[in-house]
Design an enzyme around this catalytic site. Structure first.
Site, PDB file in Angstrom:
ATOM      1  CE  LYS A 174      -8.735   2.095   4.746  1.00  0.00           C
ATOM      2  NZ  LYS A 174      -7.839   2.104   5.925  1.00  0.00           N
ATOM      3  CB  CYS A 207      -4.867   8.095   5.465  1.00  0.00           C
ATOM      4  SG  CYS A 207      -4.044   8.689   6.972  1.00  0.00           S
ATOM      5  CD  GLN A 258      -2.763   1.292   2.403  1.00  0.00           C
ATOM      6  OE1 GLN A 258      -2.295   1.696   3.460  1.00  0.00           O
ATOM      7  NE2 GLN A 258      -4.033   0.917   2.280  1.00  0.00           N
TER       8      GLN A 258
END
Length: 401
Positions: free
Chosen positions: A147, A108, A79
């Site tokens: 993500k 994030c 990632q």
């Protein structure tokens, strides 16, 4: 071999993984991944790596990926956080031989991600994300995954996911919270958003699975799920696809739902203001401070004119080597880390950083010379005799003159 995509990528490359260990910053190292696999994990992620640092720093690559590569740690997804298509792809090219896919972190929500302009703070820049995914999908030999966090609007979230899928994302992880939902304000994940993106099935069994508290209860739910799947498969007509357009039947366990700040305050007997006061500075979209931490409040009391506005912070000159702020008195115009490497390699001093490699080297040579004199007194006496003879000869010469 051609790059696998979609369901073929999940079935063959990821080996139909159902038990996945999510990435954690500075926590998902090799030891943790191998321990997780020993207890049933079928797919693991590396910690989030900074694409720009990974590209420029060989030590960073070695310590975070190259030295940890082993056949037992597969399938593995690396990632990255990034905000530049070229940097992201170049970093991914250096990592693709050590993993089975590259993941772009767009979830994030932390302040460091806002300052660095990556993670969930890129979710409004669809053109940039589309270019990043398209270029990575074109250049990499392994699939690209993402993500994401959700928008408050379900329709916008679905369009966001469809844009990433159309750009080339082969696997999408959806965190059912907005970027503002974090820490004590995390609240409950929105399964409506996730359902709209995923098209879930067997919602009643999911709710029962979330409520059970014993191993026997989990086994009962699993048994019921298996019977329902077998019944549907038996009743399927030839060539018929599962409902909701899914390629196969599946189930995913719901996560632990953290209470919001009000519920946590009631349980702990504390006020909501006290809970929020423990958090660091929360910033609004315009950069103005909404709340100050206790530490900043103390600084404000000592100096009422002190400002915490990031735009008012002094601008520092950058290191010639890595781009971090350089030391004001560094003779190499570098930050301390780069200066230390350069000074050690060149055996030089940098008083600005307190690095005295040249001085210490000269002292070492002087000490070694004195040690040789002590260990060989004859050499010292011969040197004294030679000096005495020279003095006598000089005196005789003076007399002759």
């Amino acid at each position: 071999m051609p790059k696998l995509r979609g369901e073929a990528f999940w079935r063959e490359t990821l080996r139909s993984a159902h038990y996945v260990v999510a990435p954690m910053v500075d926590q998902s190292e090799l030891a943790w991944r191998l321990l997780s696999r020993r207890h049933g994990a079928q797919l693991c992620y590396t910690p989030m790596l900074h694409a720009q640092v990974f590209l420029r720093d060989a030590n960073y690559r070695r310590e975070n990926l190259y030295d940890e590569a082993c056949p037992e740690d597969r399938p593995l997804i690396v990632q990255f956080c990034a905000n530049d298509p070229e940097v992201f792809v170049q970093a991914a090219l250096l990592a693709q031989d050590y993993c089975d896919a590259i993941d772009l972190n767009l979830g994030c929500p932390q302040m460091i991600a806002k300052r660095g302009h990556y993670g969930a703070f890129l979710q409004e820049e669809w053109d940039l994300l589309q270019r990043m995914i398209l270029l990575a999908n074109e250049k990499l030999s392994v699939p690209i995954t993402c993500k994401i966090r959700v928008f408050p609007e379900i329709d916008k979230t679905v369009k966001y996911a469809q844009m990433l899928e159309k750009a080339g994302c082969q696997l999408l992880t959806v965190h059912g919270r907005t970027k503002e939902q974090k820490g004590p304000l995390a609240g409950v994940a929105s399964w409506e958003h996730i359902q709209a993106v995923r098209l879930q099935v067997y919602q009643q069994l999911r709710e029962e699975l979330a409520k059970v508290k014993t191993l026997e209860g989990i086994v009962d739910v699993n048994r019921e799920l298996k019977l329902r799947c077998q019944e549907e498969i038996a009743n399927q007509k030839e060539g018929e696809k599962p409902k909701e357009g899914l390629p196969f039947f599946h189930w995913i366990c719901q996560p632990y739902i953290r209470p919001g700040p009000k519920e946590r305050c009631k349980e702990n007997g504390a006020s909501e203001k006290g809970v929020r006061g423990k958090r660091a500075l929360e910033e609004e979209e315009d950069g103005n401070a909404e709340l100050l931490s206790k530490n900043k409040q103390k600084k404000k009391l000592r100096n009422p004119n002190k400002s915490f506005d990031p735009s008012l912070k002094p601008k520092y000159a950058k290191c010639d080597q890595c781009g971090n702020p350089k030391g004001n008195k560094c003779v190499f115009n570098m930050c301390r880390g780069c200066c230390k490497k350069s000074a050690f390699k060149a055996t030089a001093d940098c008083p600005g950083h307190g690095l005295l490699f040249k001085t210490k080297h000269e002292k070492s040579l002087s000490w070694q010379s004195s040690r040789r004199v002590i260990q060989n007194p004859e050499v010292s006496r011969r040197g004294a005799v030679d000096v005495g003879e020279t003095a006598v000869l000089k005196e005789a010469g003076d007399s002759a003159v």
